[in-house]
Write a protein that holds these residues in place. Structure first.
Motif, PDB file in Angstrom:
ATOM      1  N   UNK A 112      -3.393   2.934 -10.138  1.00  0.00           N
ATOM      2  CA  UNK A 112      -2.188   3.586  -9.620  1.00  0.00           C
ATOM      3  C   UNK A 112      -2.367   4.098  -8.196  1.00  0.00           C
ATOM      4  N   UNK A 113      -3.599   4.410  -7.801  1.00  0.00           N
ATOM      5  CA  UNK A 113      -3.843   4.922  -6.448  1.00  0.00           C
ATOM      6  C   UNK A 113      -3.442   3.917  -5.384  1.00  0.00           C
ATOM      7  N   UNK A 114      -3.523   2.633  -5.705  1.00  0.00           N
ATOM      8  CA  UNK A 114      -3.102   1.579  -4.780  1.00  0.00           C
ATOM      9  C   UNK A 114      -1.680   1.112  -5.066  1.00  0.00           C
ATOM     10  N   UNK A 115      -1.358   0.951  -6.340  1.00  0.00           N
ATOM     11  CA  UNK A 115      -0.077   0.351  -6.728  1.00  0.00           C
ATOM     12  C   UNK A 115       1.096   1.234  -6.322  1.00  0.00           C
ATOM     13  N   UNK A 116       1.008   2.540  -6.599  1.00  0.00           N
ATOM     14  CA  UNK A 116       2.132   3.438  -6.309  1.00  0.00           C
ATOM     15  C   UNK A 116       2.528   3.458  -4.839  1.00  0.00           C
ATOM     16  N   UNK A 117       1.600   3.718  -3.902  1.00  0.00           N
ATOM     17  CA  UNK A 117       2.017   3.754  -2.496  1.00  0.00           C
ATOM     18  C   UNK A 117       2.532   2.410  -1.984  1.00  0.00           C
ATOM     19  N   UNK A 118       1.926   1.309  -2.466  1.00  0.00           N
ATOM     20  CA  UNK A 118       2.398   0.004  -2.013  1.00  0.00           C
ATOM     21  C   UNK A 118       3.789  -0.294  -2.550  1.00  0.00           C
ATOM     22  N   UNK A 119       4.055   0.119  -3.789  1.00  0.00           N
ATOM     23  CA  UNK A 119       5.390  -0.062  -4.358  1.00  0.00           C
ATOM     24  C   UNK A 119       6.425   0.756  -3.593  1.00  0.00           C
ATOM     25  N   UNK A 120       6.069   1.979  -3.222  1.00  0.00           N
ATOM     26  CA  UNK A 120       6.977   2.825  -2.438  1.00  0.00           C
ATOM     27  C   UNK A 120       7.294   2.166  -1.101  1.00  0.00           C
ATOM     28  N   UNK A 121       6.269   1.633  -0.447  1.00  0.00           N
ATOM     29  CA  UNK A 121       6.465   0.993   0.861  1.00  0.00           C
ATOM     30  C   UNK A 121       7.331  -0.248   0.742  1.00  0.00           C
ATOM     31  N   UNK A 122       7.020  -1.136  -0.211  1.00  0.00           N
ATOM     32  CA  UNK A 122       7.774  -2.390  -0.322  1.00  0.00           C
ATOM     33  C   UNK A 122       9.232  -2.130  -0.716  1.00  0.00           C
ATOM     34  N   UNK A 123       9.472  -1.194  -1.630  1.00  0.00           N
ATOM     35  CA  UNK A 123      10.852  -0.885  -2.035  1.00  0.00           C
ATOM     36  C   UNK A 123      11.642  -0.297  -0.871  1.00  0.00           C
ATOM     37  N   UNK A 124      11.004   0.588  -0.100  1.00  0.00           N
ATOM     38  CA  UNK A 124      11.688   1.204   1.044  1.00  0.00           C
ATOM     39  C   UNK A 124      11.995   0.179   2.126  1.00  0.00           C
ATOM     40  N   UNK A 125      11.018  -0.662   2.443  1.00  0.00           N
ATOM     41  CA  UNK A 125      11.228  -1.686   3.478  1.00  0.00           C
ATOM     42  C   UNK A 125      12.311  -2.662   3.061  1.00  0.00           C
ATOM     43  N   UNK A 126      12.297  -3.071   1.794  1.00  0.00           N
ATOM     44  CA  UNK A 126      13.331  -3.987   1.314  1.00  0.00           C
ATOM     45  C   UNK A 126      14.704  -3.352   1.395  1.00  0.00           C
ATOM     46  N   UNK A 127      14.803  -2.075   1.022  1.00  0.00           N
ATOM     47  CA  UNK A 127      16.086  -1.362   1.113  1.00  0.00           C
ATOM     48  C   UNK A 127      16.582  -1.301   2.549  1.00  0.00           C
ATOM     49  N   UNK A 128      15.686  -0.965   3.480  1.00  0.00           N
ATOM     50  CA  UNK A 128      16.076  -0.883   4.898  1.00  0.00           C
ATOM     51  C   UNK A 128      16.486  -2.243   5.433  1.00  0.00           C
ATOM     52  N   UNK A 129      15.770  -3.295   4.996  1.00  0.00           N
ATOM     53  CA  UNK A 129      16.125  -4.650   5.438  1.00  0.00           C
ATOM     54  C   UNK A 129      17.525  -5.033   4.947  1.00  0.00           C
ATOM     55  N   UNK A 130      17.825  -4.708   3.687  1.00  0.00           N
ATOM     56  CA  UNK A 130      19.145  -5.044   3.145  1.00  0.00           C
ATOM     57  C   UNK A 130      20.247  -4.243   3.847  1.00  0.00           C
ATOM     58  N   UNK A 131      19.967  -2.970   4.160  1.00  0.00           N
ATOM     59  CA  UNK A 131      20.962  -2.159   4.881  1.00  0.00           C
ATOM     60  C   UNK A 131      21.208  -2.743   6.264  1.00  0.00           C
ATOM     61  N   UNK A 132      20.124  -3.143   6.955  1.00  0.00           N
ATOM     62  CA  UNK A 132      20.245  -3.756   8.273  1.00  0.00           C
ATOM     63  C   UNK A 132      21.020  -5.059   8.198  1.00  0.00           C
TER      64      UNK A 132
END
Length: 249
Positions: free
Chosen positions: A229-249
């Motif tokens: 979880x120490x690796x999975x959680x932060x990477x999941x947060x980053x990928x979900x946020x970037x994908x959301x920002x990309x879709x908004x853009x």
């Protein structure tokens, strides 16, 4: 040999390796490969279908890697995977018939909510918790819903499977990640079958990217099992946020 020039092919293969690595841990590999496929000159339909070709290799590799280390029993998932395949197939065939733009408009807010959940929820680790629904109910309702979405639109499907396993099935983060991969492969494969019938993937390029996906996914899955979880959680947060920002853009 390739459908693109050698320099573009090299760029796409490198992108596929990176996507396989990221996707095997937290999902969101399409964030890397789809834009580069479009940049390389693919039409939107070619990009989507080629992305399904290469993505299937990464998801399958991650599933087998997790299974080899005892993180998931793939045989027990075959029924759910079959349902995910059919749902992905149906979703892809319905692309032109359903208002996908309305779903895309809502999707960024859902992804941001997922990112916030994993970023802010205390005590979210690799420990299993009490399940909220039975395994049969999970297969009957969650799997076809996410599988259909994977075929219809695609981005974020891995995160949706994962949050379902965490919130509803009560799995720890690493176990949820491991159980996501076969389902993601199956719904991805269903989408590929439909796209192959209606649009022309770049088969040679897609297969070459698939080989790179195998290498990236194998490395990523092994690292995820080591760090949990120490690796999975932060990477999941980053990928979900970037994908959301990309879709908004």
């Amino acid at each position: 040999m390739f459908e693109v020039s050698l320099d573009l092919a090299a760029m796409l293969i490198a992108a596929a390796f990176a996507a396989g690595f990221v996707d095997s841990i937290a999902g969101g590999g399409g964030l890397i490969t789809l834009p580069i496929l479009l940049l390389a000159g693919a039409t939107p339909l070619q990009a989507l279908s080629t992305n399904k070709v290469q993505g299937a290799f990464g998801a399958a590799t991650a599933a087998l890697t997790y299974a080899a280390k005892g993180q998931v029993n793939l045989r027990k998932q075959l029924g759910a995977a079959s349902l995910a395949f059919l749902a992905g197939l149906g979703g892809a065939f319905m692309v032109s018939a359903l208002p996908t733009e309305a779903v895309r408009a809502i999707l960024p807010f859902i992804l941001i909510a997922i990112a916030a959940f994993f970023a802010l929820r205390k005590g979210l680790d690799d420990t299993d918790r009490a399940q909220r629904i039975t395994p049969a109910a999970f297969v009957a309702f969650v799997v076809p819903f996410v599988g259909f979405y994977d075929g219809l639109i695609g981005p974020g499907a891995g995160a949706f499977y994962m949050i379902g396993f965490v919130m509803l099935a009560g799995y720890g983060v690493l176990k949820a990640t491991a159980h996501t991969k076969l389902l993601n492969f199956a719904s991805n494969l269903g989408g590929l079958v439909a796209f192959a019938a209606t649009g022309a993937p770049w088969w040679v390029m897609g297969l070459a990217m698939g080989v790179a996906q195998i290498a990236g996914a194998s490395l990523g899955a092994r690292l995820a099992m080591r760090k949990g979880a120490k690796l999975i959680k932060p990477l999941l947060v980053v990928t979900s946020t970037v994908l959301a920002l990309k879709l908004i853009w």
